[in-house]
Design a protein around this motif. Structure first.
Motif, PDB file in Angstrom:
ATOM      1  N   SER A 109      -7.217  -7.092  -1.365  1.00 29.62           N
ATOM      2  CA  SER A 109      -8.525  -6.514  -1.695  1.00 29.62           C
ATOM      3  C   SER A 109      -9.114  -5.761  -0.501  1.00 29.62           C
ATOM      4  CB  SER A 109      -9.491  -7.604  -2.161  1.00 29.62           C
ATOM      5  OG  SER A 109      -9.681  -8.581  -1.134  1.00 29.62           O
ATOM      6  N   SER A 110      -8.857  -6.277   0.702  1.00 30.33           N
ATOM      7  CA  SER A 110      -9.352  -5.600   1.908  1.00 30.33           C
ATOM      8  C   SER A 110      -8.680  -4.243   2.098  1.00 30.33           C
ATOM      9  CB  SER A 110      -9.108  -6.476   3.143  1.00 30.33           C
ATOM     10  OG  SER A 110      -9.789  -7.709   3.029  1.00 30.33           O
ATOM     11  N   ILE A 111      -7.383  -4.179   1.807  1.00 30.02           N
ATOM     12  CA  ILE A 111      -6.654  -2.909   1.929  1.00 30.02           C
ATOM     13  C   ILE A 111      -7.173  -1.895   0.913  1.00 30.02           C
ATOM     14  CG2 ILE A 111      -4.405  -1.812   1.610  1.00 30.02           C
ATOM     15  CD1 ILE A 111      -3.138  -4.362   2.763  1.00 30.02           C
ATOM     16  N   VAL A 112      -7.409  -2.339  -0.327  1.00 25.39           N
ATOM     17  CA  VAL A 112      -7.942  -1.444  -1.360  1.00 25.39           C
ATOM     18  C   VAL A 112      -9.326  -0.932  -0.961  1.00 25.39           C
ATOM     19  CG1 VAL A 112      -8.741  -1.298  -3.753  1.00 25.39           C
ATOM     20  CG2 VAL A 112      -6.612  -2.498  -3.218  1.00 25.39           C
ATOM     21  N   PHE A 113     -10.147  -1.830  -0.412  1.00 30.25           N
ATOM     22  CA  PHE A 113     -11.489  -1.455   0.047  1.00 30.25           C
ATOM     23  C   PHE A 113     -11.407  -0.410   1.162  1.00 30.25           C
ATOM     24  CE2 PHE A 113     -15.052  -2.482   3.034  1.00 30.25           C
ATOM     25  CZ  PHE A 113     -16.075  -1.950   2.252  1.00 30.25           C
ATOM     26  N   ALA A 114     -10.520  -0.646   2.132  1.00 34.65           N
ATOM     27  CA  ALA A 114     -10.349   0.304   3.232  1.00 34.65           C
ATOM     28  C   ALA A 114      -9.849   1.655   2.717  1.00 34.65           C
ATOM     29  CB  ALA A 114      -9.364  -0.264   4.261  1.00 34.65           C
ATOM     30  N   TRP A 115      -8.955   1.634   1.727  1.00 34.17           N
ATOM     31  CA  TRP A 115      -8.438   2.879   1.159  1.00 34.17           C
ATOM     32  C   TRP A 115      -9.551   3.665   0.470  1.00 34.17           C
ATOM     33  CZ3 TRP A 115      -8.431   4.638  -3.882  1.00 34.17           C
ATOM     34  CH2 TRP A 115      -7.658   5.790  -4.125  1.00 34.17           C
ATOM     35  N   ALA A 116     -10.401   2.982  -0.296  1.00 35.78           N
ATOM     36  CA  ALA A 116     -11.474   3.656  -1.024  1.00 35.78           C
ATOM     37  C   ALA A 116     -12.442   4.352  -0.072  1.00 35.78           C
ATOM     38  CB  ALA A 116     -12.228   2.652  -1.899  1.00 35.78           C
ATOM     39  N   ILE A 117     -12.638   3.769   1.115  1.00 35.79           N
ATOM     40  CA  ILE A 117     -13.567   4.354   2.084  1.00 35.79           C
ATOM     41  C   ILE A 117     -12.921   5.502   2.862  1.00 35.79           C
ATOM     42  CG2 ILE A 117     -14.907   3.885   4.183  1.00 35.79           C
ATOM     43  CD1 ILE A 117     -15.211   1.024   3.161  1.00 35.79           C
ATOM     44  N   SER A 118     -11.685   5.323   3.259  1.00 32.13           N
ATOM     45  CA  SER A 118     -11.033   6.296   4.151  1.00 32.13           C
ATOM     46  C   SER A 118     -10.387   7.468   3.429  1.00 32.13           C
ATOM     47  CB  SER A 118      -9.979   5.584   4.999  1.00 32.13           C
ATOM     48  OG  SER A 118      -9.027   4.927   4.169  1.00 32.13           O
ATOM     49  N   PHE A 119     -10.024   7.310   2.176  1.00 32.58           N
ATOM     50  CA  PHE A 119      -9.295   8.353   1.449  1.00 32.58           C
ATOM     51  C   PHE A 119     -10.051   9.682   1.389  1.00 32.58           C
ATOM     52  CE2 PHE A 119      -7.679  10.515  -2.350  1.00 32.58           C
ATOM     53  CZ  PHE A 119      -6.323  10.499  -2.086  1.00 32.58           C
ATOM     54  N   PRO A 120     -11.367   9.704   1.089  1.00 29.27           N
ATOM     55  CA  PRO A 120     -12.079  10.997   1.051  1.00 29.27           C
ATOM     56  C   PRO A 120     -12.037  11.732   2.384  1.00 29.27           C
ATOM     57  CG  PRO A 120     -13.382   9.294  -0.020  1.00 29.27           C
ATOM     58  CD  PRO A 120     -12.255   8.598   0.665  1.00 29.27           C
ATOM     59  N   GLY A 121     -12.145  10.982   3.498  1.00 28.15           N
ATOM     60  CA  GLY A 121     -12.103  11.615   4.807  1.00 28.15           C
ATOM     61  C   GLY A 121     -10.762  12.245   5.114  1.00 28.15           C
ATOM     62  N   ILE A 122      -9.690  11.625   4.627  1.00 29.38           N
ATOM     63  CA  ILE A 122      -8.354  12.164   4.862  1.00 29.38           C
ATOM     64  C   ILE A 122      -8.144  13.448   4.051  1.00 29.38           C
ATOM     65  CG2 ILE A 122      -5.883  11.718   4.601  1.00 29.38           C
ATOM     66  CD1 ILE A 122      -6.502   8.761   5.032  1.00 29.38           C
ATOM     67  N   ILE A 123      -8.592  13.445   2.818  1.00 27.13           N
ATOM     68  CA  ILE A 123      -8.421  14.601   1.940  1.00 27.13           C
ATOM     69  C   ILE A 123      -9.318  15.764   2.353  1.00 27.13           C
ATOM     70  CG2 ILE A 123      -8.923  15.459  -0.395  1.00 27.13           C
ATOM     71  CD1 ILE A 123      -6.308  14.181  -0.397  1.00 27.13           C
TER      72      ILE A 123
ATOM     73  N   GLY B 121     -11.406  15.971   5.219  1.00 32.31           N
ATOM     74  CA  GLY B 121     -11.725  16.166   6.635  1.00 32.31           C
ATOM     75  C   GLY B 121     -13.182  15.846   6.920  1.00 32.31           C
ATOM     76  N   LYS B 122     -13.841  16.693   7.710  1.00 34.39           N
ATOM     77  CA  LYS B 122     -15.234  16.454   8.069  1.00 34.39           C
ATOM     78  C   LYS B 122     -16.138  16.417   6.842  1.00 34.39           C
ATOM     79  CE  LYS B 122     -14.988  18.540  12.675  1.00 34.39           C
ATOM     80  NZ  LYS B 122     -15.489  19.625  13.552  1.00 34.39           N
ATOM     81  N   ARG B 123     -15.801  17.236   5.841  1.00 31.03           N
ATOM     82  CA  ARG B 123     -16.614  17.258   4.627  1.00 31.03           C
ATOM     83  C   ARG B 123     -16.547  15.946   3.863  1.00 31.03           C
ATOM     84  NH1 ARG B 123     -14.001  22.365   1.854  1.00 31.03           N
ATOM     85  NH2 ARG B 123     -12.188  21.280   2.707  1.00 31.03           N
ATOM     86  N   GLY B 124     -15.537  15.131   4.136  1.00 33.20           N
ATOM     87  CA  GLY B 124     -15.379  13.870   3.419  1.00 33.20           C
ATOM     88  C   GLY B 124     -16.139  12.708   4.025  1.00 33.20           C
TER      89      GLY B 124
END
Length: 273
Positions: free
Chosen positions: A134-148, A150-153
């Motif tokens: 669950s922690s990994i899924v939570f981290a993915w949900a937060i970080s994924f927009p920034g990766i896709i 960039g700064k706009r995420g």
């Protein structure tokens, strides 16, 4: 677009305006190393500062992207060519971001599968593995927009954090069978989310003018944030509001804020690059 020609053109226009690389960098609130990379063709100016750069150099964006001054007759044609080149560059950057995001997602998925399989192999059912999964899924949900994006995420990531933190804490509390995880965690999360949104607003307002000032304000705001967190913990789990380490951390935050403000002052006075 030819980055080398664009770099030479930037250098030519800068010299015509009798500006050094450091002076141009200061006007744009970037490092002189970034200007040097532009002029040697190693990188391109970011689109967020392109208009400001052109205004300082007394040229148009079309001329900047063409790497030369453009006469009236060929202006429209070169503008279309530059727009196509910019669009292609954006598409390439997006494709790279998508590839990185896919690799990142697959890596996290493998991590989740490893946890679940090990848990099942050892215990015969899912117990402890639900916490890291669950922690990994939570981290993915937060970080994924920034990766896709960039700064706009960054804003999207903050929104994701604000939305998913409370369901995550609820799940975490149920997995480890401790109600305090949600009650205490939610109180701290509210204060933390408010703090992060305030910091985002600080960098939005001051970052364009001086990132040093924005960092200084951030360290100053961290002091009342620490006091609030300590007060919450003191009330909910009977921890002391302040101890020697808290006082030490406040002192360090004050020193860091002071250093950034002094650096900003020195930069404006031309005492540092």
């Amino acid at each position: 677009m030819n980055q080398t020609e664009i770099g030479k053109f930037i250098a030519k226009c800068r010299k015509e305006k009798k500006l050094t690389q450091a002076q141009l960098a200061e006007k744009l609130d970037i490092s002189d190393r970034a200007v040097s990379k532009w002029e040697t063709g190693k990188s391109m100016p970011d689109s967020s500062i392109m208009l400001e750069l052109c205004e300082i150099l007394g040229i148009t964006v079309n001329e900047l992207l063409s790497g030369e001054e453009i006469d009236t007759q060929s202006y429209g044609k070169r503008a279309d060519e530059n727009l196509v080149a910019l669009k292609r560059k954006d598409e390439n950057n997006m494709a790279m971001n998508v590839m990185i995001a896919i690799l990142y997602s697959v890596t996290l998925l493998v991590g989740i599968m490893v946890c679940l399989i090990c848990n099942l192999a050892i215990s015969g059912n899912l117990t402890w593995s639900l916490v890291p999964a669950s922690s990994i899924v939570f981290a993915w949900a937060i970080s994924f927009p920034g990766i896709i994006l960039g700064k706009r995420g960054i804003t999207v990531s903050l929104i994701s954090l604000s939305v998913f933190i409370f369901p995550y804490l609820s799940l975490l509390g149920s997995f480890i069978k401790m109600e305090e995880v949600f009650s205490v965690g939610a109180a701290v999360a509210v204060a933390s989310i408010i703090f992060m949104w305030i910091i985002a607003a600080v960098f939005y307002c001051f970052g364009k003018e001086s990132k040093l000032v924005a960092f200084g304000i951030t360290f100053l705001l961290a002091i009342p944030f620490e006091v609030i967190i300590n007060a919450i913990l003191s009330k909910m789990i009977e921890e002391p509001v302040f101890d020697v380490w808290d006082m030490l951390s406040i002192f360090v935050l004050l020193v860091l804020a002071f250093v950034f403000f002094i650096c900003n002052y020195a930069k404006k006075k031309g005492l540092m690059k």
